[in-house]
Design a protein around this motif. Structure first.
Motif, PDB file in Angstrom:
ATOM      1  N   ASP A  24       5.155  13.946   0.693  1.00 11.46           N
ATOM      2  CA  ASP A  24       5.453  12.530   0.607  1.00 11.46           C
ATOM      3  C   ASP A  24       6.831  12.329   0.005  1.00 11.46           C
ATOM      4  O   ASP A  24       6.965  11.920  -1.144  1.00 11.46           O
ATOM      5  N   PRO A  25       7.908  12.640   0.729  1.00 10.96           N
ATOM      6  CA  PRO A  25       9.229  12.432   0.181  1.00 10.96           C
ATOM      7  C   PRO A  25       9.498  10.961  -0.056  1.00 10.96           C
ATOM      8  O   PRO A  25       8.949  10.099   0.621  1.00 10.96           O
ATOM      9  N   VAL A  26      10.363  10.687  -1.029  1.00  9.94           N
ATOM     10  CA  VAL A  26      10.683   9.315  -1.356  1.00  9.94           C
ATOM     11  C   VAL A  26      11.493   8.704  -0.229  1.00  9.94           C
ATOM     12  O   VAL A  26      12.284   9.373   0.432  1.00  9.94           O
ATOM     13  N   LEU A  27      11.290   7.427   0.029  1.00 10.83           N
ATOM     14  CA  LEU A  27      11.946   6.743   1.122  1.00 10.83           C
ATOM     15  C   LEU A  27      13.464   6.796   0.970  1.00 10.83           C
ATOM     16  O   LEU A  27      14.007   6.588  -0.104  1.00 10.83           O
ATOM     17  N   ALA A  28      14.139   7.087   2.063  1.00  9.73           N
ATOM     18  CA  ALA A  28      15.576   7.278   2.024  1.00  9.73           C
ATOM     19  C   ALA A  28      16.341   5.969   2.041  1.00  9.73           C
ATOM     20  O   ALA A  28      17.402   5.879   1.457  1.00  9.73           O
ATOM     21  N   CYS A  29      15.862   4.953   2.726  1.00 10.41           N
ATOM     22  CA  CYS A  29      16.583   3.696   2.813  1.00 10.41           C
ATOM     23  C   CYS A  29      15.576   2.580   3.020  1.00 10.41           C
ATOM     24  O   CYS A  29      14.465   2.810   3.472  1.00 10.41           O
ATOM     25  N   PRO A  30      15.951   1.344   2.683  1.00  6.53           N
ATOM     26  CA  PRO A  30      15.013   0.226   2.869  1.00  6.53           C
ATOM     27  C   PRO A  30      14.670   0.040   4.342  1.00  6.53           C
ATOM     28  O   PRO A  30      15.527   0.130   5.217  1.00  6.53           O
ATOM     29  N   LEU A  31      13.395  -0.238   4.606  1.00  2.00           N
ATOM     30  CA  LEU A  31      12.926  -0.433   5.984  1.00  2.00           C
ATOM     31  C   LEU A  31      12.087  -1.697   6.044  1.00  2.00           C
ATOM     32  O   LEU A  31      11.296  -1.972   5.136  1.00  2.00           O
ATOM     33  N   PRO A  32      12.222  -2.488   7.119  1.00  2.00           N
ATOM     34  CA  PRO A  32      11.296  -3.602   7.321  1.00  2.00           C
ATOM     35  C   PRO A  32       9.932  -3.082   7.732  1.00  2.00           C
ATOM     36  O   PRO A  32       9.763  -1.907   8.063  1.00  2.00           O
ATOM     37  N   VAL A 124       0.805   1.257   6.285  1.00  2.00           N
ATOM     38  CA  VAL A 124       0.331   0.329   7.309  1.00  2.00           C
ATOM     39  C   VAL A 124      -0.020  -1.011   6.674  1.00  2.00           C
ATOM     40  O   VAL A 124       0.031  -2.047   7.336  1.00  2.00           O
ATOM     41  N   SER A 125      -0.353  -1.017   5.398  1.00  2.00           N
ATOM     42  CA  SER A 125      -0.725  -2.257   4.720  1.00  2.00           C
ATOM     43  C   SER A 125       0.483  -3.129   4.423  1.00  2.00           C
ATOM     44  O   SER A 125       0.472  -4.333   4.683  1.00  2.00           O
ATOM     45  N   SER A 126       1.527  -2.530   3.858  1.00  2.96           N
ATOM     46  CA  SER A 126       2.708  -3.312   3.495  1.00  2.96           C
ATOM     47  C   SER A 126       3.863  -2.371   3.209  1.00  2.96           C
ATOM     48  O   SER A 126       3.694  -1.144   3.168  1.00  2.96           O
ATOM     49  N   VAL A 127       5.028  -2.955   2.981  1.00  4.86           N
ATOM     50  CA  VAL A 127       6.213  -2.168   2.643  1.00  4.86           C
ATOM     51  C   VAL A 127       6.106  -1.579   1.239  1.00  4.86           C
ATOM     52  O   VAL A 127       6.873  -0.688   0.879  1.00  4.86           O
ATOM     53  N   ALA A 128       5.148  -2.068   0.450  1.00  3.43           N
ATOM     54  CA  ALA A 128       4.918  -1.512  -0.881  1.00  3.43           C
ATOM     55  C   ALA A 128       4.033  -0.275  -0.833  1.00  3.43           C
ATOM     56  O   ALA A 128       3.818   0.365  -1.864  1.00  3.43           O
ATOM     57  N   GLY A 129       3.523   0.098   0.336  1.00  4.22           N
ATOM     58  CA  GLY A 129       2.658   1.260   0.448  1.00  4.22           C
ATOM     59  C   GLY A 129       1.235   1.012   0.013  1.00  4.22           C
ATOM     60  O   GLY A 129       0.467   1.952  -0.187  1.00  4.22           O
ATOM     61  N   ARG A 130       0.847  -0.244  -0.078  1.00  2.11           N
ATOM     62  CA  ARG A 130      -0.502  -0.604  -0.509  1.00  2.11           C
ATOM     63  C   ARG A 130      -0.735  -2.061  -0.134  1.00  2.11           C
ATOM     64  O   ARG A 130       0.200  -2.786   0.228  1.00  2.11           O
ATOM     65  N   LEU A 131      -1.974  -2.493  -0.241  1.00  2.00           N
ATOM     66  CA  LEU A 131      -2.294  -3.899  -0.042  1.00  2.00           C
ATOM     67  C   LEU A 131      -1.970  -4.649  -1.338  1.00  2.00           C
ATOM     68  O   LEU A 131      -2.470  -4.305  -2.414  1.00  2.00           O
ATOM     69  N   ARG A 132      -1.158  -5.664  -1.233  1.00  2.00           N
ATOM     70  CA  ARG A 132      -0.735  -6.430  -2.411  1.00  2.00           C
ATOM     71  C   ARG A 132      -1.774  -7.510  -2.678  1.00  2.00           C
ATOM     72  O   ARG A 132      -1.742  -8.595  -2.104  1.00  2.00           O
ATOM     73  N   GLU A 325      11.361  -0.332  -0.727  1.00  3.22           N
ATOM     74  CA  GLU A 325      12.341   0.093  -1.702  1.00  3.22           C
ATOM     75  C   GLU A 325      12.864   1.469  -1.336  1.00  3.22           C
ATOM     76  O   GLU A 325      12.152   2.299  -0.784  1.00  3.22           O
ATOM     77  N   ALA A 326      14.135   1.720  -1.675  1.00  2.00           N
ATOM     78  CA  ALA A 326      14.747   3.017  -1.401  1.00  2.00           C
ATOM     79  C   ALA A 326      14.837   3.808  -2.681  1.00  2.00           C
ATOM     80  O   ALA A 326      14.949   3.265  -3.778  1.00  2.00           O
ATOM     81  N   GLY A 327      14.807   5.105  -2.546  1.00  3.68           N
ATOM     82  CA  GLY A 327      14.927   5.975  -3.709  1.00  3.68           C
ATOM     83  C   GLY A 327      15.414   7.339  -3.310  1.00  3.68           C
ATOM     84  O   GLY A 327      15.524   7.660  -2.131  1.00  3.68           O
ATOM     85  N   LEU A 328      15.731   8.193  -4.286  1.00  9.43           N
ATOM     86  CA  LEU A 328      16.179   9.550  -4.039  1.00  9.43           C
ATOM     87  C   LEU A 328      15.016  10.511  -4.228  1.00  9.43           C
ATOM     88  O   LEU A 328      14.283  10.416  -5.208  1.00  9.43           O
ATOM     89  N   PRO A 329      14.822  11.442  -3.305  1.00  7.56           N
ATOM     90  CA  PRO A 329      13.753  12.423  -3.486  1.00  7.56           C
ATOM     91  C   PRO A 329      14.150  13.448  -4.527  1.00  7.56           C
ATOM     92  O   PRO A 329      15.326  13.610  -4.828  1.00  7.56           O
TER      93      PRO A 329
END
Length: 418
Positions: A24-32, A124-132, A325-329
């Motif tokens: 599960d690498p950290v997301l490289a850039c913001p995605l819709p 699949v739930s949201s861009v936060a990786g969970r159901l908000r 959100e974007a982050g560095l792995p």
């Protein structure tokens, strides 16, 4: 030995190749939302197709298993059969079976996202990786008066189909049957409504969005398939379902998750089926939203548009995240910047997610951030600069320029001392 320990702790040195990616690498850039299939950088063009096949096959398989189990249990219990020879459980039981046959799609979607697309199922739930859940509660509060008001208007308006449709006798089913039917509806409808949203506004939107950047291209196919999945009743019903799928798809992308779509879908079904639980024979009816007439569509479509407008206003007011959100792995895992591999070969992921910076680390883009030293060197265990280990005692540490590799003068030259 020391070299092996250092590599084990911090990853291989530059030029040693790429370490196998972290699960599960950290997301490289913001995605819709509709591009969340690219989250881990493992996207390949065949994955959405294979995943869609898994969703279809898995859903059909689970439905067949559920129906077979129902038939076996009904035969053992000597339940009556209908004209087609299929055993029935009564209005409440058959409705529960139908709702369960839709609800089983949701875990299949999660498994397809995790196993086929190699990404967290929560994306699949949201861009936060969970159901908000807090945002879902707000959307439910917004949808409740609109859904209740539309049902009230439906009850007051005459039917347009002619005949005696509007004069059919309505009989109370009785308190025990009503409570049992209401309990069944309250338990199963949330899973049924959520499963439809995860299948259409979730999986299909992100499957198409993995190939196309435009949100319109991502939401159009699922809206038509959503209407077709309810069967062909009337042109007005098909149009209403298509508008619902299209608006909820755009609302999902604009708010970054399925919460708003789930809220309206859930309350529409919950209130309609809750009322049907109190009317004799209503749960046995085969009518769906695809059978609505033009009067019902004329009421429902403005309600859908009004709900979308209010949700978008609330999302802006609450600053609900529409992109991830974007982050560095961590070093040694995930996506490396271009030029990091030996020979300067690009290290971007196969799915086209851009690496963090495109310039080489330590050049115009400045020193590499993260666990490396300020000059991009691999730190020694304990955080000490490796160059300081061989310096004579009392030697001051080397001066470090500001971020970006630029000197205080801003033009790449050292300013004159005054």
């Amino acid at each position: 030995m020391l070299l092996r320990m250092t590599i084990h702790a911090f990853g291989p040195p530059y030029g040693a190749g790429r370490v196998p990616p972290h699960p599960d690498p950290v997301l490289a850039c913001p995605l819709p939302y509709h591009r969340m299939a690219l989250t881990t950088g493992r996207h390949q063009s065949w994955r959405p197709i294979a995943g869609t096949g898994v969703v279809l096959f898995g859903a059909v398989f689970l439905m067949v298993v559920l129906m077979a189990a129902s038939e076996i249990a009904a035969a053992v219990l000597d339940r009556p059969a209908d004209a087609d020879g299929i055993h029935t459980w009564g209005g409440i039981g058959d409705t529960a079976l139908a709702l369960l046959s839709v609800a089983v799609v949701m875990p299949v979607v999660f498994l397809a996202a995790r196993w086929v697309q190699r990404r967290p199922a929560g994306t699949v739930s949201s861009v936060a990786g969970r159901l908000r859940w807090r945002w879902l509660g707000m959307c439910l509060a917004l949808a409740l008066p609109l859904a209740a008001g539309s049902i009230g208007v439906f009850a007051l308006l005459p039917a347009s189909g002619g005949g005696d449709t509007g004069t059919e006798e309505v009989n109370w089913v009785g308190l025990p049957s009503f409570l049992l039917g209401l309990a069944m509806v309250c338990v199963l409808v949330p899973f049924q409504a959520a499963a439809e949203e995860y299948a259409f506004r979730g999986w299909l939107v992100q499957a198409v969005g993995a190939w196309f950047r435009s949100p319109w291209i991502a939401v159009l196919p699922q809206s038509l398939l959503f209407a077709a999945a309810h069967g062909w009743g009337t042109p007005w019903g098909f149009a209403d379902l298509t508008v619902f799928g299209l608006v909820m798809g755009l609302l999902t992308i604009r708010t970054g998750g399925l919460e708003a779509a789930i809220a309206l879908h859930l309350l529409n079904n919950l209130l309609a089926m809750g009322i049907a639980a109190g009317i004799a024979g209503a749960l046995e009816s085969d009518e769906t939203a695809a059978d609505m007439d033009w009067v019902a569509a004329a009421v429902d479509i403005p309600v859908i548009l009004l709900y979308a407008a209010v949700v978008l206003w609330m999302a802006r007011r609450r600053r609900v995240a529409a992109v991830s959100e974007a982050g560095l792995p961590p070093y040694g895992y995930g996506v490396f910047p271009a030029g990091h591999l030996a020979g300067g070969a690009p290290a971007g992921p196969p799915g086209g997610v851009p690496p963090f910076p495109t310039a080489a680390w330590g050049a115009a883009s400045g020193p590499r951030p993260g666990p490396h030293g300020p000059a991009g060197r691999l730190p020694a265990p304990g955080g000490q600069d490796p160059a300081a280990e061989h310096s004579p005692p009392g030697t001051p540490p080397p001066a470090q320029g500001p971020p970006g590799g630029r000197t205080p003068s801003g033009n790449g030259e050292t300013p004159n001392a005054t």
